[in-house]
Design a protein around this motif. Sequence first.
Motif, mmCIF file in Angstrom:
data_model
loop_
_atom_site.group_PDB
_atom_site.id
_atom_site.type_symbol
_atom_site.label_atom_id
_atom_site.label_comp_id
_atom_site.label_asym_id
_atom_site.label_seq_id
_atom_site.Cartn_x
_atom_site.Cartn_y
_atom_site.Cartn_z
ATOM 1 N N MET A 191 -89.457 24.104 -31.403
ATOM 2 C CA MET A 191 -89.957 25.392 -30.924
ATOM 3 C C MET A 191 -88.826 26.392 -30.763
ATOM 4 S SD MET A 191 -93.181 26.196 -30.050
ATOM 5 C CE MET A 191 -93.037 27.104 -28.515
ATOM 6 N N LYS B 89 -97.364 32.858 -46.012
ATOM 7 C CA LYS B 89 -98.520 32.539 -45.166
ATOM 8 C C LYS B 89 -98.578 31.048 -44.851
ATOM 9 C CE LYS B 89 -101.535 36.375 -46.529
ATOM 10 N NZ LYS B 89 -102.847 36.754 -47.134
ATOM 11 N N SER C 75 -98.411 20.052 -40.780
ATOM 12 C CA SER C 75 -97.342 21.057 -40.740
ATOM 13 C C SER C 75 -96.254 20.749 -41.756
ATOM 14 C CB SER C 75 -96.738 21.133 -39.330
ATOM 15 O OG SER C 75 -97.725 21.488 -38.378
ATOM 16 N N ASN D 1 -95.862 30.317 -42.359
ATOM 17 C CA ASN D 1 -96.283 30.757 -41.028
ATOM 18 C C ASN D 1 -97.299 29.797 -40.419
ATOM 19 O OD1 ASN D 1 -94.631 33.001 -41.182
ATOM 20 N ND2 ASN D 1 -96.249 34.362 -41.904
ATOM 21 N N SER D 2 -98.153 29.230 -41.256
ATOM 22 C CA SER D 2 -99.101 28.235 -40.768
ATOM 23 C C SER D 2 -98.371 27.001 -40.251
ATOM 24 C CB SER D 2 -100.073 27.844 -41.876
ATOM 25 O OG SER D 2 -100.983 26.859 -41.424
ATOM 26 N N THR E 259 -87.508 27.447 -34.268
ATOM 27 C CA THR E 259 -88.491 28.191 -35.058
ATOM 28 C C THR E 259 -88.621 29.634 -34.591
ATOM 29 O OG1 THR E 259 -89.729 26.151 -35.434
ATOM 30 C CG2 THR E 259 -90.877 28.210 -35.874
ATOM 31 N N PHE E 260 -88.575 29.832 -33.274
ATOM 32 C CA PHE E 260 -88.835 31.164 -32.733
ATOM 33 C C PHE E 260 -87.591 31.789 -32.089
ATOM 34 C CE2 PHE E 260 -92.817 28.808 -32.833
ATOM 35 C CZ PHE E 260 -93.580 29.656 -33.615
ATOM 36 N N ILE F 218 -95.987 25.009 -32.783
ATOM 37 C CA ILE F 218 -96.469 25.352 -31.430
ATOM 38 C C ILE F 218 -97.495 24.325 -30.961
ATOM 39 C CG2 ILE F 218 -97.651 27.091 -30.046
ATOM 40 C CD1 ILE F 218 -96.632 29.215 -31.969
ATOM 41 N N ALA F 219 -98.442 24.013 -31.849
ATOM 42 C CA ALA F 219 -99.477 23.052 -31.480
ATOM 43 C C ALA F 219 -98.888 21.674 -31.204
ATOM 44 C CB ALA F 219 -100.514 22.970 -32.600
ATOM 45 N N LYS G 220 -95.377 27.024 -39.027
ATOM 46 C CA LYS G 220 -94.761 27.414 -37.757
ATOM 47 C C LYS G 220 -95.782 27.347 -36.623
ATOM 48 C CE LYS G 220 -91.169 30.479 -39.624
ATOM 49 N NZ LYS G 220 -90.654 31.869 -39.641
ATOM 50 N N GLY G 221 -97.013 27.759 -36.914
ATOM 51 C CA GLY G 221 -98.063 27.626 -35.905
ATOM 52 C C GLY G 221 -98.299 26.178 -35.534
ATOM 53 N N GLY G 222 -98.176 25.288 -36.532
ATOM 54 C CA GLY G 222 -98.306 23.863 -36.258
ATOM 55 C C GLY G 222 -97.242 23.352 -35.308
#
Length: 660
Positions: A107, A33, A19, A36-37, A110-111, A43-44, A39-41
Amino acid sequence: MYLFANATIYIGLALAIYSLLIMTLGISTKNQKLVNSGKGGVIALFVCAGLAMSSLFYLLGSSQFQYEYVRDYTSSELPVIYKLTALWAGNAGSLLLWTFFLTLYMMMITFSRKMNGNPMIPYIISILLANAVFFFFILGFVAKPFLLLDQIPTEGKGLNPMLQNPGMIIHPVTLYLGYVGLSVPFAFAMAALIMKNMDDFWIKMTRRWTIIAWLFLSLGNIFGGQWAYVELGWGGYWAWDPVENASFMPWLTATAFLHSVMIQERKNMLKVWNISLIIISYALTLFGTFLVRSGVLTSVHAFANSNLGLYFLIFMGIAVIMALYVLMSRYNLIKRSAGEFTSFASKESSFLINNLLLVGAAFAVFWGTIFPLVSEAVRGTKVTVGTPFFNKVEAPILLSMMFVMAVCPLLAWQRSTIKNLRENFLLPAIVAVIAMILMVVLGMTKAWAVIGYGVIALLLVTHYLEFYRGVKARRKMTKENPLLALYRLTVKNRRRYGGYLVHLGIACITMGIIGSQNYDVQTMKTIELGKSIEINNYRINYDKLDQKKEGINDIVYAQVTVFKDGKRLGSYEPEKVFYGHWDQPSSEVAIISSFKEDLYIVLSAWEDDGRATFIVKVNPMMSWLWIGSFMIVIGSLFAVWNGRYQNVTPRYTGVRREVF
């Protein structure tokens, strides 16, 4: 479970590295993109940290003694609540908790709806991800929470009796939320510097995060002091222990930051100072973690010696050097956009003086804490710095800060006129002088105590006048009743009046500190059954000595009856608890509290013939410490809460104050 639990750590480390790299690449190539990847990291990462912590909770709660951490900090007879809270009893578990809170903050940022689409987000998250990489690395290769033993023991070593207290359920959690929370404004500040964004946007966006972190640090110190008071059996609440100091120093610098950012917002001043303060605050959280885990200083709160301290020292050094490099590279840009002071007799000056006092207090604590290490390195002898040093240095700084807090509300922005000063301070000054005279008449002879209570009286009056004048002005315009006017005035100016409530809470705490530090009385006596101890206007009758069993713990207790001025207050049972898995007994004290004072009774020792030794202490004004702490919490929550009028703040122009 072993494979699953460890997988959450190592997958978390891999995800943190991925990330960070993908977010950095997305920033440099302006590729949304990739961002955004990243940001997905995040969450994980949060999922991995949550699963790891849940796994350790399960292992602790179900007494899986084949795991080293479970064996070291729990036993089968331990109550479930303390089995679970053993998660933060040792290095590995407490760092796992730290990592979980770090991913939680990531988290939330980020969101966050308020940060949606903000170009600073990738930079902020990248800085926090760098922290996450470090902590997952530590969990994976240094302080491993899921190590298996070669042989499965039949029983665990148990939890330190000092940690088997409700205060220690909450104290570490709030403290870590404060520690980790300070990395958020640090990340905001670094992101603003990297982007060369020298306006106040990052200050406004990070203010709430800073207050939240400051509030949790406050709670951590409060719960720690309360735990020390009821659990350690020495009658005090703050011993200037190195680990206590480690949590107090970032609280002081964060407090300075929260005050000085108001000057930057209103007057475009102190930009370099504010960024420096947040760097120092962040560094002090890492320094505190280094002290707790390095074993270089002796502390009742510290973890066992380990090589963790070196890793934290290296990480802290890298973080500070990089932060200072970014700050220096943007120094000229910051200075070009900064404002200047126009008068010493102004609100801006009082804020700056308060800042200098807070930073001075932090430096004094820092120097006193590390001096044993410095003396050992230079002279080969470790010289211990005791409580008298800290009390002598910090007491005048505290009173000076109280005085600045007292006069600041009535000073005008930019410049205060002689007429303004005379009208605002004549009545408070008269009340303060009368209060000091009354203290002397009532028999108070210690100069610092008399001056201290006089300064507190000054603060109470000036803050009362702020509320009174605001309500009066509002009623004149709206014809509202006093209570409605007070309510609407405060909710429209939450930040201002929440801050005033925090000031009043600190005044109450100072009242407790002055009383308990200057006028406490203590006696230690060995008496026979049926005899009594007299101290001040109290009489403690020794009625009974007996023994009982709770699980595998043996408890020796004395039953005493307490009288005050001849009036019976009740029966109490100070205890000595002998834990089945621990060599040293623990004291359970009897405390009789009132607004005036605490009576503190400790069963120290006993003989076969029934004689017992008691330590009895009278602590004046102790309740005001806890009342003030409650007010700080309420004031902080009030200031940070949105409400309907979240964007409305009081504005100042010249010597004229507007309250709407």
